[in-house]
Design a protein around this motif. Sequence first.
Motif, PDB file in Angstrom:
ATOM      1  N   THR A 279      25.360 -14.675 -31.178  1.00  8.16           N
ATOM      2  CA  THR A 279      24.474 -16.093 -30.566  1.00  8.16           C
ATOM      3  C   THR A 279      23.594 -15.542 -31.504  1.00  8.16           C
ATOM      4  O   THR A 279      22.910 -14.953 -32.063  1.00  8.16           O
TER       5      THR A 279
ATOM      6  N   THR B 266       9.618 -10.855 -27.027  1.00  9.36           N
ATOM      7  CA  THR B 266      10.723  -9.944 -26.337  1.00  9.36           C
ATOM      8  C   THR B 266      11.595 -10.497 -27.550  1.00  9.36           C
ATOM      9  O   THR B 266      12.366  -9.133 -29.173  1.00  9.36           O
ATOM     10  N   GLU B 267      11.757 -11.425 -28.187  1.00  9.61           N
ATOM     11  CA  GLU B 267      12.661 -11.171 -29.605  1.00  9.61           C
ATOM     12  C   GLU B 267      11.582 -10.449 -30.962  1.00  9.61           C
ATOM     13  O   GLU B 267      12.973 -10.435 -31.852  1.00  9.61           O
TER      14      GLU B 267
ATOM     15  N   ASP C 184      12.664  -6.647 -30.198  1.00  8.36           N
ATOM     16  CA  ASP C 184      13.585  -6.400 -30.952  1.00  8.36           C
ATOM     17  C   ASP C 184      13.678  -6.500 -32.004  1.00  8.36           C
ATOM     18  O   ASP C 184      14.129  -5.330 -32.727  1.00  8.36           O
TER      19      ASP C 184
ATOM     20  N   TYR D 193      22.543 -11.862 -31.707  1.00  7.98           N
ATOM     21  CA  TYR D 193      22.295 -11.653 -30.234  1.00  7.98           C
ATOM     22  C   TYR D 193      24.273 -11.651 -29.713  1.00  7.98           C
ATOM     23  O   TYR D 193      24.365 -12.331 -29.670  1.00  7.98           O
ATOM     24  N   THR D 194      24.246  -9.814 -29.399  1.00  8.46           N
ATOM     25  CA  THR D 194      25.824  -9.995 -28.567  1.00  8.46           C
ATOM     26  C   THR D 194      25.718 -10.779 -27.135  1.00  8.46           C
ATOM     27  O   THR D 194      24.635 -11.317 -26.826  1.00  8.46           O
TER      28      THR D 194
ATOM     29  N   GLU E  14      25.725  -9.719 -24.211  1.00  6.87           N
ATOM     30  CA  GLU E  14      25.199  -9.166 -23.831  1.00  6.87           C
ATOM     31  C   GLU E  14      23.523  -9.253 -23.576  1.00  6.87           C
ATOM     32  O   GLU E  14      22.388  -8.098 -22.958  1.00  6.87           O
ATOM     33  N   GLY E  15      22.908  -9.800 -24.890  1.00  6.64           N
ATOM     34  CA  GLY E  15      21.175  -9.760 -24.847  1.00  6.64           C
ATOM     35  C   GLY E  15      21.017  -8.855 -26.093  1.00  6.64           C
ATOM     36  O   GLY E  15      20.136  -8.335 -25.762  1.00  6.64           O
ATOM     37  N   LYS E  16      21.623  -7.898 -26.701  1.00  7.33           N
ATOM     38  CA  LYS E  16      21.010  -6.691 -27.075  1.00  7.33           C
ATOM     39  C   LYS E  16      21.297  -7.537 -29.119  1.00  7.33           C
ATOM     40  O   LYS E  16      22.100  -8.399 -29.049  1.00  7.33           O
TER      41      LYS E  16
END
Length: 149
Positions: free
Chosen positions: A4, A16-17, A20, A53-54, A56-58
């Motif tokens: 995504t 958070t972004e 990351d 992002y995957t 899974e949110g990674k």
Amino acid sequence: MQLTWISKPFAALTLTELYDALQLRMEVFVVEQNCPFQDIDGLDAAAVHLLGYTAEGKLAAGARLFDAGQCYAQVSIGRVVVSPALRRFGLGQELMRQAIAHCAQLFGPQPIKIGAQQYLERFYQGFGFGQIGDMYLEDGIPHIYMLRP
């Protein structure tokens, strides 16, 4: 692997972004490449941040996109990074396709300049970039400027 993709100016990033993005850049550019350098260079605030992002949110991949005059005279792409754990899925190719498309969408169709690590020259040539100028050292790593007309 499906990602995504989001693109946001610095001020719109969540904490958070931002965390990351900085964590992934540190993992690759400082730790993996064993190159202590000032990654937080004052340009993040001028960039549009492209993040993939995957499910899974990674955070798997990211880049900074700049309008003409912010980094170079031309539109530019920088801090192109893919998570080491996810490199075997062709995410570098997808990241560059997304970055080029987002630059065109954000800034209109125009040339794009990058400062690339020299060993990645053939990778970037696959996206229409050609070397301009001589090799230069940045933080002890050979780089070249490349332009996509």
